[in-house]
Write a protein that holds these residues in place. Structure first.
Motif, mmCIF file in Angstrom:
data_model
loop_
_atom_site.group_PDB
_atom_site.id
_atom_site.type_symbol
_atom_site.label_atom_id
_atom_site.label_comp_id
_atom_site.label_asym_id
_atom_site.label_seq_id
_atom_site.Cartn_x
_atom_site.Cartn_y
_atom_site.Cartn_z
ATOM 1 N N GLY A 154 3.115 -6.109 9.562
ATOM 2 C CA GLY A 154 1.743 -5.615 9.661
ATOM 3 C C GLY A 154 1.686 -4.107 9.462
ATOM 4 O O GLY A 154 0.788 -3.581 8.789
ATOM 5 N N ARG A 160 2.315 -3.357 5.786
ATOM 6 C CA ARG A 160 1.119 -3.638 4.972
ATOM 7 C C ARG A 160 0.076 -2.536 5.141
ATOM 8 O O ARG A 160 -0.548 -2.094 4.173
ATOM 9 C CB ARG A 160 0.537 -4.988 5.351
ATOM 10 C CG ARG A 160 1.402 -6.170 4.922
ATOM 11 C CD ARG A 160 0.845 -7.486 5.445
ATOM 12 N NE ARG A 160 -0.458 -7.787 4.861
ATOM 13 C CZ ARG A 160 -1.193 -8.847 5.215
ATOM 14 N NH1 ARG A 160 -0.763 -9.672 6.166
ATOM 15 N NH2 ARG A 160 -2.351 -9.071 4.633
ATOM 16 N N SER A 179 -0.603 -5.900 -0.793
ATOM 17 C CA SER A 179 -0.775 -6.459 0.549
ATOM 18 C C SER A 179 -0.569 -7.968 0.541
ATOM 19 O O SER A 179 0.078 -8.525 1.431
ATOM 20 C CB SER A 179 -2.171 -6.112 1.079
ATOM 21 O OG SER A 179 -2.345 -6.595 2.385
ATOM 22 N N ALA A 194 2.264 -10.164 2.444
ATOM 23 C CA ALA A 194 1.871 -11.281 3.315
ATOM 24 C C ALA A 194 2.624 -12.551 2.931
ATOM 25 O O ALA A 194 3.025 -13.343 3.804
ATOM 26 C CB ALA A 194 0.365 -11.506 3.220
ATOM 27 N N GLN A 238 6.132 -12.309 4.199
ATOM 28 C CA GLN A 238 6.171 -12.470 5.651
ATOM 29 C C GLN A 238 6.288 -13.939 6.064
ATOM 30 O O GLN A 238 6.823 -14.256 7.130
ATOM 31 C CB GLN A 238 4.908 -11.852 6.260
ATOM 32 C CG GLN A 238 4.875 -11.854 7.781
ATOM 33 C CD GLN A 238 3.624 -11.178 8.308
ATOM 34 O OE1 GLN A 238 3.075 -10.302 7.657
ATOM 35 N NE2 GLN A 238 3.175 -11.587 9.471
ATOM 36 N N LYS A 239 5.787 -14.845 5.225
ATOM 37 C CA LYS A 239 5.809 -16.272 5.566
ATOM 38 C C LYS A 239 7.189 -16.894 5.363
ATOM 39 O O LYS A 239 7.435 -18.026 5.800
ATOM 40 C CB LYS A 239 4.779 -17.023 4.715
ATOM 41 C CG LYS A 239 3.336 -16.627 5.024
ATOM 42 C CD LYS A 239 2.354 -17.377 4.136
ATOM 43 C CE LYS A 239 0.922 -16.955 4.433
ATOM 44 N NZ LYS A 239 -0.055 -17.658 3.566
#
Length: 508
Positions: free
Chosen positions: A139, A142, A194, A198, A201-202
């Motif tokens: 976070g 980003r 971004s 994201a 991140q998964k």
């Protein structure tokens, strides 16, 4: 506003600017991650220092970006380097803060379980703490990414390139399409970065680590390549904001290249205020830029009382400027013909309503609102001199040079500063007030360079001096009009003038 047509016309320049923007942003992000994440991990075990580090990174983020860039130029020069340093400074806080918070707010039960399994400090960090803190850390990354991409537009102010070139050019030329293209491209780039982070991140933690490691390696490789690759000798020419400096630096480029086919000339248009350019010139970061005699004697050197009296009596400012510049190891070449002096500009409607002809008549406007460029507002031969000579006390608003005419035309201010060759005076049917007390100095333009550079490049100096006593005020105003209103490129306008007057042929 034909947005699509502007996009088609400028798509090549847009791709170049987009590539520069991505490069600057990626390098800054990699460096910020490489600094802030390890620092956050270290701070987890040294919590006494964590608050100090948080405050320090917070303070760094509050430094105005333009001030930071100005402070960096004397030390690291112009271009991408100071821009990257500034972006790293602004990105440290969100990454460091989220790394530290993510690690310190892990449920103690997980820490106890890791200890019960006999994990070492490194194993606990890699297998337990970082995977659990990853969403918070990502976070912060980003947030930093969006901040970096948005702030990177300022790199254009110091010759760093990027999408900021489109925004600055659009504002300067009152071309909303250019500004919108630059802004939309920057916003789209931030969304893409971004969204990519994201998606990363998964993934499982180890794959995220691999991805971030690859990012660090690629980014480090780019930085290393940029630092170590052979750099050909180049001539770097910068210019202030506006169409006129851009036309002039293109003329310099054409004149130099006409005699040296193998010379590589790099242009840095829309570089910024005088102080940025002069600092870059003194620190050998640029080789020359167009400057004016009036600016030299009022802002760059310190004339004696005798010199000031001579200038006040109408003496030629060029020999005085060059004599004082020589003390700083600088030289101003032979000036052009036109006098691009300051002017106070009003709308014709206001001139007729209040009977305005001279600067002194401005006191007829009740509570007159003035929108001045910051440099003009603080110059002895600008508003400070106007106040003293004419006894005026206008309500002053500080405006960027590229916005002041828009504010005047829209009636947001009643008077603004301009130059006698500005195309906007003709474009918007404005009136330049007379200056019977001669507050504004004579401004004749010429290439300003270091004396050592001039001695090392006599043939180039000779070609540049082909412009000596050339270009009338009418010529310059027409060229500005062609760029600002007719939307012709500054390079095309510059070459057309040189070809029309046979200056390229004579320079060979």
């Amino acid at each position: 506003m034909n947005l699509w047509q502007t996009f088609l016309d400028k798509r090549g320049d847009l791709l170049l600017a987009l590539g520069q923007h991505i490069q600057i942003s990626l390098i800054a992000l990699v460096i910020a991650v490489a600094i802030a994440v390890p620092l956050g991990i270290w701070a987890q075990g040294h919590r006494r220092f964590a608050q100090t580090l948080l405050q320090l990174t917070g303070i760094l983020q509050t430094i105005p970006s333009l001030a930071l860039l100005g402070l960096l130029i004397p030390f690291v020069g112009i271009g991408t380097t100071p821009a990257i340093i500034a972006l790293v400074v602004y990105a440290l806080l969100p990454i460091f803060q989220n790394t530290y918070v993510g690690l310190t707010e892990i449920d103690p039960a997980y820490q106890e379980a890791a200890a019960a399994f006999g994990m070492s400090r490194w194993q606990k960090l890699r297998r337990v703490e970082l995977p659990l803190a990853l969403p918070v850390i990502m976070g912060g990354i980003r947030t930093a990414t969006v901040l970096i991409i948005g702030t990177a537009t300022l790199a254009a102010l110091i010759g760093g390139g990027g999408l900021g070139n489109f925004i600055l050019l659009g504002i300067n030329r009152n071309d909303a399409a250019l500004t919108l293209i630059g802004a939309l491209a920057s916003a789209a780039l931030a969304l893409v970065f971004s969204a990519g982070l994201a998606l990363i991140q998964k993934l499982r933690f180890r794959y995220v680590a691999y991805a971030l490691g690859a990012l660090l390696v690629i980014g480090g490789g780019v930085v290393g390549y940029q630092a170590l690759r052979p750099k050909p000798e180049t001539i770097t020419i910068a210019g202030k904001l506006g169409s006129e400096p851009e036309v002039l630096i293109n003329m310099y480029k054409d004149l130099i290249e006409a005699g040296h086919e193998n010379v590589r000339v790099v242009l840095k248009p829309n570089f910024g205020q005088t102080s940025f350019l002069y600092a870059a010139l003194k620190s050998d970061k640029i080789d020359l830029y167009p400057e004016f005699t009036g600016t030299v004697v009022t802002s760059l050197v310190k004339p004696s009382a005798k010199d000031k009296q001579a200038l006040a009596n109408g003496a030629n400012s060029y020999p005085i400027a060059n004599r004082l510049l020589a003390k700083q190891g600088m030289i101003l070449q032979k000036p052009m013909r036109y006098n691009n002096t300051y002017a106070l500009v009003v709308r014709q409607a206001d001139a007729q309503r209040y009977g305005l002809k001279t600067i002194a008549d401005l006191d007829r406007i009740p509570q007159a609102q003035a929108g001045f460029d910051l440099e003009f507002a603080n110059r002895a031969d600008g508003y400070q001199g106007v106040k003293q000579a004419y006894g005026l006390d206008l309500k002053l608003h500080s405006l960027d040079a590229s916005l002041r005419y828009q504010a005047l035309v829209k009636g947001q201010v009643q008077v603004t500063d301009g130059y006698s060759t500005d195309s906007q005076i003709a474009q918007y049917h404005l009136l330049a007030l007379q200056d019977p007390k001669h507050v504004f100095a004579t401004y004749r333009g010429a290439p300003l360079m270091r004396s050592r550079w001039a001695q090392q490049h006599p043939a180039m100096v000779k070609r540049l001096n082909r412009l000596a006593n050339k270009i009338t005020e009418t010529d310059m105003q027409q060229m500005n009009y062609a760029v600002n209103v007719q939307k012709q490129s500054a390079a095309k306008v510059a070459k057309q003038y040189l070809q029309k007057h046979g200056l390229l042929k004579e320079a060979q």
